[in-house]
Design a protein around this motif. Sequence first.
Motif, mmCIF file in Angstrom:
data_model
loop_
_atom_site.group_PDB
_atom_site.id
_atom_site.type_symbol
_atom_site.label_atom_id
_atom_site.label_comp_id
_atom_site.label_asym_id
_atom_site.label_seq_id
_atom_site.Cartn_x
_atom_site.Cartn_y
_atom_site.Cartn_z
ATOM 1 N N PRO A 108 1.171 0.352 -1.322
ATOM 2 C CA PRO A 108 2.376 0.863 -0.663
ATOM 3 C C PRO A 108 2.907 -0.089 0.416
ATOM 4 O O PRO A 108 2.149 -0.869 0.993
ATOM 5 N N ARG A 109 4.205 0.057 0.680
ATOM 6 C CA ARG A 109 4.857 -0.739 1.710
ATOM 7 C C ARG A 109 5.618 0.121 2.706
ATOM 8 O O ARG A 109 5.855 -0.315 3.832
ATOM 9 N N TRP A 110 6.043 1.303 2.274
ATOM 10 C CA TRP A 110 6.946 2.094 3.101
ATOM 11 C C TRP A 110 6.237 3.246 3.785
ATOM 12 O O TRP A 110 6.292 3.383 5.007
ATOM 13 N N LEU A 111 5.599 4.109 3.025
ATOM 14 C CA LEU A 111 4.956 5.281 3.613
ATOM 15 C C LEU A 111 3.713 4.905 4.402
ATOM 16 O O LEU A 111 3.337 5.595 5.349
ATOM 17 N N CYS A 112 3.084 3.834 4.011
ATOM 18 C CA CYS A 112 1.969 3.253 4.751
ATOM 19 C C CYS A 112 1.711 1.900 4.111
ATOM 20 O O CYS A 112 2.384 1.531 3.151
ATOM 21 N N SER A 113 0.767 1.149 4.629
ATOM 22 C CA SER A 113 0.396 -0.119 3.992
ATOM 23 C C SER A 113 -0.944 0.057 3.290
ATOM 24 O O SER A 113 -1.743 0.930 3.651
ATOM 25 N N ARG A 114 -1.186 -0.760 2.285
ATOM 26 C CA ARG A 114 -2.403 -0.610 1.486
ATOM 27 C C ARG A 114 -3.680 -0.598 2.331
ATOM 28 O O ARG A 114 -4.577 0.220 2.087
ATOM 29 N N PRO A 115 -3.816 -1.490 3.331
ATOM 30 C CA PRO A 115 -5.054 -1.447 4.129
ATOM 31 C C PRO A 115 -5.269 -0.140 4.894
ATOM 32 O O PRO A 115 -6.389 0.155 5.318
ATOM 33 N N ASP A 116 -4.192 0.642 5.074
ATOM 34 C CA ASP A 116 -4.317 1.902 5.817
ATOM 35 C C ASP A 116 -4.940 3.020 4.984
ATOM 36 O O ASP A 116 -5.451 4.001 5.546
ATOM 37 N N ILE A 117 -4.860 2.917 3.661
ATOM 38 C CA ILE A 117 -5.310 4.013 2.805
ATOM 39 C C ILE A 117 -6.796 4.300 3.040
ATOM 40 O O ILE A 117 -7.631 3.398 3.022
ATOM 41 N N GLY A 118 -7.096 5.569 3.259
ATOM 42 C CA GLY A 118 -8.472 5.977 3.500
ATOM 43 C C GLY A 118 -8.901 5.871 4.943
ATOM 44 O O GLY A 118 -10.044 6.207 5.285
ATOM 45 N N HIS A 119 -7.995 5.418 5.818
ATOM 46 C CA HIS A 119 -8.348 5.238 7.227
ATOM 47 C C HIS A 119 -7.386 5.997 8.151
ATOM 48 O O HIS A 119 -7.256 5.642 9.323
ATOM 49 N N LEU A 120 -6.748 7.021 7.620
ATOM 50 C CA LEU A 120 -5.732 7.725 8.401
ATOM 51 C C LEU A 120 -6.125 9.154 8.755
ATOM 52 O O LEU A 120 -5.362 9.859 9.408
ATOM 53 N N MET A 121 -7.311 9.581 8.342
ATOM 54 C CA MET A 121 -7.757 10.921 8.722
ATOM 55 C C MET A 121 -7.997 10.983 10.226
ATOM 56 O O MET A 121 -8.431 10.007 10.837
ATOM 57 N N PRO A 122 -7.687 12.121 10.847
ATOM 58 C CA PRO A 122 -7.940 12.261 12.287
ATOM 59 C C PRO A 122 -9.412 12.014 12.625
ATOM 60 O O PRO A 122 -10.307 12.331 11.835
ATOM 61 N N ALA A 126 -13.359 18.423 13.382
ATOM 62 C CA ALA A 126 -12.882 19.750 13.019
ATOM 63 C C ALA A 126 -11.529 19.678 12.310
ATOM 64 O O ALA A 126 -11.303 20.342 11.287
ATOM 65 N N LEU A 127 -10.640 18.861 12.843
ATOM 66 C CA LEU A 127 -9.313 18.720 12.227
ATOM 67 C C LEU A 127 -9.416 18.037 10.873
ATOM 68 O O LEU A 127 -8.752 18.424 9.908
ATOM 69 N N SER A 128 -10.253 17.023 10.797
ATOM 70 C CA SER A 128 -10.454 16.326 9.532
ATOM 71 C C SER A 128 -10.977 17.274 8.462
ATOM 72 O O SER A 128 -10.491 17.283 7.324
ATOM 73 N N ASN A 129 -11.974 18.081 8.821
ATOM 74 C CA ASN A 129 -12.529 19.039 7.861
ATOM 75 C C ASN A 129 -11.505 20.093 7.464
ATOM 76 O O ASN A 129 -11.454 20.522 6.307
ATOM 77 N N ALA A 130 -10.691 20.504 8.415
ATOM 78 C CA ALA A 130 -9.653 21.497 8.124
ATOM 79 C C ALA A 130 -8.643 20.941 7.121
ATOM 80 O O ALA A 130 -8.198 21.660 6.210
ATOM 81 N N LEU A 131 -8.288 19.680 7.272
ATOM 82 C CA LEU A 131 -7.354 19.054 6.339
ATOM 83 C C LEU A 131 -7.951 18.965 4.937
ATOM 84 O O LEU A 131 -7.286 19.250 3.936
ATOM 85 N N ARG A 132 -9.213 18.573 4.856
ATOM 86 C CA ARG A 132 -9.866 18.485 3.549
ATOM 87 C C ARG A 132 -9.925 19.863 2.872
ATOM 88 O O ARG A 132 -9.699 19.985 1.658
#
Length: 321
Positions: A108-122, A126-132
């Motif tokens: 991706p280039r717009w919504l995020c960049s490729r290196p960001d994928i998988g590293h954007l969870m809070p 508790a918040l991370s688990n709630a999102l999952r």
Amino acid sequence: MDENPPFLFCAPPGAAKTGTFYYFRLSQDPTFTSNVITSTPRRWSFYSPYQPLAQGTWYWQYAYQPTGSVAALSWSARMDFTIAPEAWTNSAPAFSVLTNSLIAIGNPRWLCSRPDIGHLMPQDAALSNALRTYFSAVLSKTPTSAIPSHPVVNGVRPYVIDSVYKTYIRPAWIGYILTGDEWYKTYASNAIPVMEADYAQLVQASELSDTDATFYKDIRRQLYDVLRDVLTEAQRQAIRNIEVSELYAWFLQKVNGLDREELNEHDWQMDMIWQLEQAIIFYDPADVRAREVLEYLYDHWNFRGPIGGRTDGGWVSGSGY
């Protein structure tokens, strides 16, 4: 001149709005025989060298001719400007800096960049688990057609495509971006055929709403950017061909018009931001049209944007709107 480097601009009355190439040159040598900075041919009538200029007097000229002409350039009368010691430095980098970075990061280039994928969870557990938990619950259903639950209204079935997207596809790509978990991509790959089947059925029955037609385009653009590897090569090429063709048609309609109008916040809120998204997502150095539009938008952003920024601190949707 209070900006270094400045943008040079011309609006010759004899030049056609489209089908014209503009050329610029500048030098501290009034004869233009040494240390001359020249532009590449461009369909828009403004130019910056994107490099700080030495203080003192600079001379510049422009020329224009129909695209495809092989005639010698006929340069305008010589003009000049002075770079004052107190001029502020416009540090916008050359266009090549942008394009090189786009190629380097891929999609991706717009919504995020490729290196960001998988590293954007809070970071908060508790918040991370709630999102999952939320994503697991939302995506527990098997993707199915939305047509039966959307009756015909005034001859169309509104929000069918929007429903499939919001129910299945959007949570999947957001979950993938946040977690990097390939499961979300697999889920999306199962939902996409459902959306495509609904779209085809709506088109065949003449029940596609204008709103869903727009949603469909936007969704496919996002998929191309974020989840392009779950699309087939034929799907990627179809999306790309449609998007770049529409983008280039917009460019030919707006060039040497939008950039000469009084600053209009609606242009920046609507046209500019969406076309910039398209141009960044679909940039490819091998695609002349995509490259040309992105360069125009980059120049236009730097040329006109600071006008708004000098008054209210924001020039896409700033406080001066």
